[in-house]
Design an enzyme around this catalytic site. Sequence first.
Site, PDB file in Angstrom:
ATOM      1  N   LEU A 131       0.847  -1.199   0.000  1.00 35.84           N
ATOM      2  CA  LEU A 131       0.000   0.000   0.000  1.00 35.84           C
ATOM      3  C   LEU A 131       0.882   1.248   0.000  1.00 35.84           C
ATOM      4  CD1 LEU A 131      -2.841  -0.935   2.497  1.00 35.84           C
ATOM      5  CD2 LEU A 131      -2.522  -1.548   0.096  1.00 35.84           C
ATOM      6  N   GLY A 176       1.182  -5.247   1.149  1.00 39.13           N
ATOM      7  CA  GLY A 176       0.096  -5.292   0.167  1.00 39.13           C
ATOM      8  C   GLY A 176       0.498  -5.995  -1.127  1.00 39.13           C
ATOM      9  N   ASN A 198       4.819  -7.616   6.356  1.00 39.47           N
ATOM     10  CA  ASN A 198       5.730  -6.992   7.333  1.00 39.47           C
ATOM     11  C   ASN A 198       5.069  -5.887   8.155  1.00 39.47           C
ATOM     12  OD1 ASN A 198       5.397  -5.233   5.205  1.00 39.47           O
ATOM     13  ND2 ASN A 198       7.474  -4.431   5.276  1.00 39.47           N
ATOM     14  N   GLU A 199       3.732  -5.872   8.187  1.00 44.35           N
ATOM     15  CA  GLU A 199       3.016  -4.738   8.797  1.00 44.35           C
ATOM     16  C   GLU A 199       3.504  -4.392  10.197  1.00 44.35           C
ATOM     17  OE1 GLU A 199       1.716  -6.875   6.832  1.00 44.35           O
ATOM     18  OE2 GLU A 199       0.472  -5.807   5.392  1.00 44.35           O
TER      19      GLU A 199
HETATM   20  C1  LIG Z   1      -6.864  -3.318  17.699  1.00 44.68           C
HETATM   21  C2  LIG Z   1      -6.271  -3.235  16.364  1.00 44.68           C
HETATM   22  C3  LIG Z   1      -7.069  -3.826  15.253  1.00 44.68           C
HETATM   23  C4  LIG Z   1      -6.433  -3.447  13.968  1.00 44.68           C
HETATM   24  C5  LIG Z   1      -7.105  -3.948  12.775  1.00 44.68           C
HETATM   25  C6  LIG Z   1      -6.355  -3.538  11.531  1.00 44.68           C
HETATM   26  C7  LIG Z   1      -6.599  -2.145  11.121  1.00 44.68           C
HETATM   27  C8  LIG Z   1      -5.980  -1.760   9.802  1.00 44.68           C
HETATM   28  C9  LIG Z   1      -4.557  -1.339   9.894  1.00 44.68           C
HETATM   29  C10 LIG Z   1      -3.965  -0.809   8.639  1.00 44.68           C
HETATM   30  C11 LIG Z   1      -3.309  -1.860   7.840  1.00 44.68           C
HETATM   31  C12 LIG Z   1      -2.648  -1.272   6.663  1.00 44.68           C
HETATM   32  C13 LIG Z   1      -1.929  -2.263   5.875  1.00 44.68           C
HETATM   33  C14 LIG Z   1      -0.877  -1.907   5.137  1.00 44.68           C
HETATM   34  C15 LIG Z   1      -0.149  -2.839   4.309  1.00 44.68           C
HETATM   35  C16 LIG Z   1       0.928  -2.217   3.474  1.00 44.68           C
HETATM   36  O1  LIG Z   1       1.085  -2.584   2.364  1.00 44.68           O
HETATM   37  S1  LIG Z   1       1.870  -0.967   4.154  1.00 44.68           S
HETATM   38  C17 LIG Z   1       3.202  -0.720   3.044  1.00 44.68           C
HETATM   39  C18 LIG Z   1       4.340  -1.601   3.416  1.00 44.68           C
HETATM   40  N1  LIG Z   1       5.381  -1.525   2.457  1.00 44.68           N
HETATM   41  C19 LIG Z   1       6.659  -1.613   2.760  1.00 44.68           C
HETATM   42  O2  LIG Z   1       7.020  -1.756   3.889  1.00 44.68           O
HETATM   43  C20 LIG Z   1       7.635  -1.503   1.621  1.00 44.68           C
HETATM   44  C21 LIG Z   1       8.518  -0.318   1.754  1.00 44.68           C
HETATM   45  N2  LIG Z   1       9.417  -0.225   0.631  1.00 44.68           N
HETATM   46  C22 LIG Z   1      10.531  -0.963   0.504  1.00 44.68           C
HETATM   47  O3  LIG Z   1      10.853  -1.783   1.323  1.00 44.68           O
HETATM   48  C23 LIG Z   1      11.373  -0.696  -0.699  1.00 44.68           C
HETATM   49  O4  LIG Z   1      10.942   0.489  -1.288  1.00 44.68           O
HETATM   50  C24 LIG Z   1      11.338  -1.813  -1.762  1.00 44.68           C
HETATM   51  C25 LIG Z   1      12.076  -3.048  -1.248  1.00 44.68           C
HETATM   52  C26 LIG Z   1       9.925  -2.169  -2.148  1.00 44.68           C
HETATM   53  C27 LIG Z   1      12.071  -1.325  -3.037  1.00 44.68           C
HETATM   54  O5  LIG Z   1      13.353  -0.849  -2.704  1.00 44.68           O
HETATM   55  P1  LIG Z   1      14.115   0.121  -3.696  1.00 44.68           P
HETATM   56  O6  LIG Z   1      13.998  -0.362  -5.074  1.00 44.68           O
HETATM   57  O7  LIG Z   1      15.475   0.312  -3.135  1.00 44.68           O
HETATM   58  O8  LIG Z   1      13.284   1.470  -3.675  1.00 44.68           O
HETATM   59  P2  LIG Z   1      13.297   2.612  -2.539  1.00 44.68           P
HETATM   60  O9  LIG Z   1      14.470   3.492  -2.781  1.00 44.68           O
HETATM   61  O10 LIG Z   1      13.173   2.020  -1.198  1.00 44.68           O
HETATM   62  O11 LIG Z   1      11.932   3.364  -2.856  1.00 44.68           O
HETATM   63  C28 LIG Z   1      11.798   4.223  -3.988  1.00 44.68           C
HETATM   64  C29 LIG Z   1      10.825   5.327  -3.631  1.00 44.68           C
HETATM   65  O12 LIG Z   1       9.540   4.725  -3.341  1.00 44.68           O
HETATM   66  C30 LIG Z   1       9.118   5.098  -2.034  1.00 44.68           C
HETATM   67  N3  LIG Z   1       8.343   3.989  -1.449  1.00 44.68           N
HETATM   68  C31 LIG Z   1       8.735   2.738  -1.288  1.00 44.68           C
HETATM   69  N4  LIG Z   1       7.755   1.981  -0.777  1.00 44.68           N
HETATM   70  C32 LIG Z   1       6.683   2.785  -0.610  1.00 44.68           C
HETATM   71  C33 LIG Z   1       5.346   2.588  -0.117  1.00 44.68           C
HETATM   72  N5  LIG Z   1       4.890   1.423   0.284  1.00 44.68           N
HETATM   73  N6  LIG Z   1       4.540   3.661  -0.087  1.00 44.68           N
HETATM   74  C34 LIG Z   1       4.959   4.878  -0.523  1.00 44.68           C
HETATM   75  N7  LIG Z   1       6.218   5.113  -0.997  1.00 44.68           N
HETATM   76  C35 LIG Z   1       7.064   4.080  -1.033  1.00 44.68           C
HETATM   77  C36 LIG Z   1      10.419   5.390  -1.289  1.00 44.68           C
HETATM   78  O13 LIG Z   1      10.179   6.208  -0.190  1.00 44.68           O
HETATM   79  C37 LIG Z   1      11.226   6.075  -2.363  1.00 44.68           C
HETATM   80  O14 LIG Z   1      10.698   7.387  -2.483  1.00 44.68           O
HETATM   81  P3  LIG Z   1      11.625   8.633  -2.795  1.00 44.68           P
HETATM   82  O15 LIG Z   1      12.257   8.326  -4.122  1.00 44.68           O
HETATM   83  O16 LIG Z   1      12.624   8.701  -1.664  1.00 44.68           O
HETATM   84  O17 LIG Z   1      10.709   9.794  -2.827  1.00 44.68           O
END
Ligand SMILES: CCCCCCCCCCCC/C=C/CC(=O)SCCNC(=O)CCNC(=O)[C@H](O)C(C)(C)COP(=O)(O)OP(=O)(O)OC[C@H]1O[C@@H](n2cnc3c(N)ncnc32)[C@H](O)[C@@H]1OP(=O)(O)O
Length: 325
Positions: A131, A176, A198-199
Site C-alpha cells: 500500500l 500489500g 511486514n506490517e
Molecule cells: C486493535 C487493532 C485492530 C487493527 C485492525 C487492523 C486495522 C488496519 C490497519 C492498517 C493496515 C494497513 C496495511 C498496510 C499494508 C501495506 O502494504 S503498508 C506498506 C508496506 N510496504 C513496505 O514496507 C515496503 C517499503 N518499501 C521498501 O521496502 C522498498 O521500497 C522496496 C524493497 C519495495 C524497493 O526498494 P528500492 O527499489 O530500493 O526502492 P526505494 O528506494 O526504497 O523506494 C523508492 C521510492 O519509493 C518510495 N516507497 C517505497 N515503498 C513505498 C510505499 N509502500 N509507499 C509509498 N512510498 C514508497 C520510497 O520512499 C522512495 O521514495 P523517494 O524516491 O525517496 O521519494
Amino acid sequence: MLPTMMFVIDTAGLVLRLFLLLPIYRIKVNFLDFVRYAKMMNITRQLRPSLAKALMPTAMRAMSADSKLVELTMNEKTGIATVTMNRPPVNSLNLELLQGLLKAFEGLEDDRKCRGMILTSSSPTVFSAGLDIMEMYKPKPDRVKEFWTTLQDVWLALYGSSFPTVAAINGHSPAGGCLLSLCCEYRIMCPNYSIGLNETKLGIVAPKWFMSSMLGAIPYREAELALTSGRMFSTDEALKIGLIDEVASDKADAIAKSEKFLSQFAKIHPIARKLTKLNLRHSALEWMQENKELDLNIFISFVGQPIVQKSLEKYLEGLKAKQAK
Ligand SMILES: CCCCCCCCCCCC/C=C/CC(=O)SCCNC(=O)CCNC(=O)[C@H](O)C(C)(C)COP(=O)(O)OP(=O)(O)OC[C@H]1O[C@@H](n2cnc3c(N)ncnc32)[C@H](O)[C@@H]1OP(=O)(O)O
C-alpha cells in the site's frame, strides 16, 4: 416401530445423498443450473461489487484499463490475460493503481474468453511495495475511505475470481504486494527478492483478511511467527515454507511457468474448477462481503490514531534515509 424407524433412516439417508450429489448433478445439467447453484452458495457476482462492462473488443489485445498504471493484454489463442502493474518506481498501491487493477479484474470476469490471468509488474526489481504509505499518512477523509474500499473490492475481485490466477513475482513483494500474490492460486517468484506481510515492522496491524490470505498458503504456526514478527522471506525461504510455489530464473521464465500452470486447467471441467475454488474460499469471501463497513471503520479509526501516524512517519523517514545513502 422398527419398520417406521428404518423408513425414517432410509429417507434421511436418501435426502442426505441427494443433497451431497446435488452440486455434481447440477454441474452436469447446464450453465443456468450452475448459476442458480452458485447463487445459492452466495458465490456469484454479488460478491464482486459493480462489475465493469466487458473490456474492448478482442484482438491480441492490449486491453486498456483507462490508465497507464495497469496494462492488460490477452493472448487470443490461449485465453490467458496478463495484468501488469506499472506505477514506477515501486508499484506502491495508491487509489488510482487499485482502481486500475479493479477495472482489469472485473473486466476479465466478464470476458468469456478469459481462461486465466497472470499478475506481474513492469518494474525490473519490485513486484509491488504494498500500500502507498502516503495514502495512510495524514490522510484526507474522503480519499482514504475510497482507498480502503477499493482495496477491499480488489481483494474480493482477485481472491474471488472465477478464472485461475498466478502471480509472477518478478521483484520484492512486501505487505500489500504480498497480499495481491496471496490472492492468486499460484505464486512463481524470481530469485533474490523478498516477500512477506511486514506490517508489524511499520507499527501497523495486518487486517484479518490479510492474515487469512496468508493462512491459505502456509501453516498456522508459520503464519503466526511470520505475522507477529513482520518477517520478510527471501525467495528460497518463501519456497521452503510454501509461501511461493516455484522459483523462476527471470521474468520471462516466470511468465512461461505461469502459462504452463494455467494450461493444465484446459483438461479440467471449468465449472467444476470454479466451484471448487469458490467453495474453498467461500467463508473468507463471505466474511469480507458482510463486514466491509466494519472493516472500513476499524481501518479509519486505526490510521487516525496519533501513535499509528507517528509509526508511519518514522517508517517513511527510514525509507527516505535509505534512499539518501
Ligand atoms: C486493535 C487493532 C485492530 C487493527 C485492525 C487492523 C486495522 C488496519 C490497519 C492498517 C493496515 C494497513 C496495511 C498496510 C499494508 C501495506 O502494504 S503498508 C506498506 C508496506 N510496504 C513496505 O514496507 C515496503 C517499503 N518499501 C521498501 O521496502 C522498498 O521500497 C522496496 C524493497 C519495495 C524497493 O526498494 P528500492 O527499489 O530500493 O526502492 P526505494 O528506494 O526504497 O523506494 C523508492 C521510492 O519509493 C518510495 N516507497 C517505497 N515503498 C513505498 C510505499 N509502500 N509507499 C509509498 N512510498 C514508497 C520510497 O520512499 C522512495 O521514495 P523517494 O524516491 O525517496 O521519494
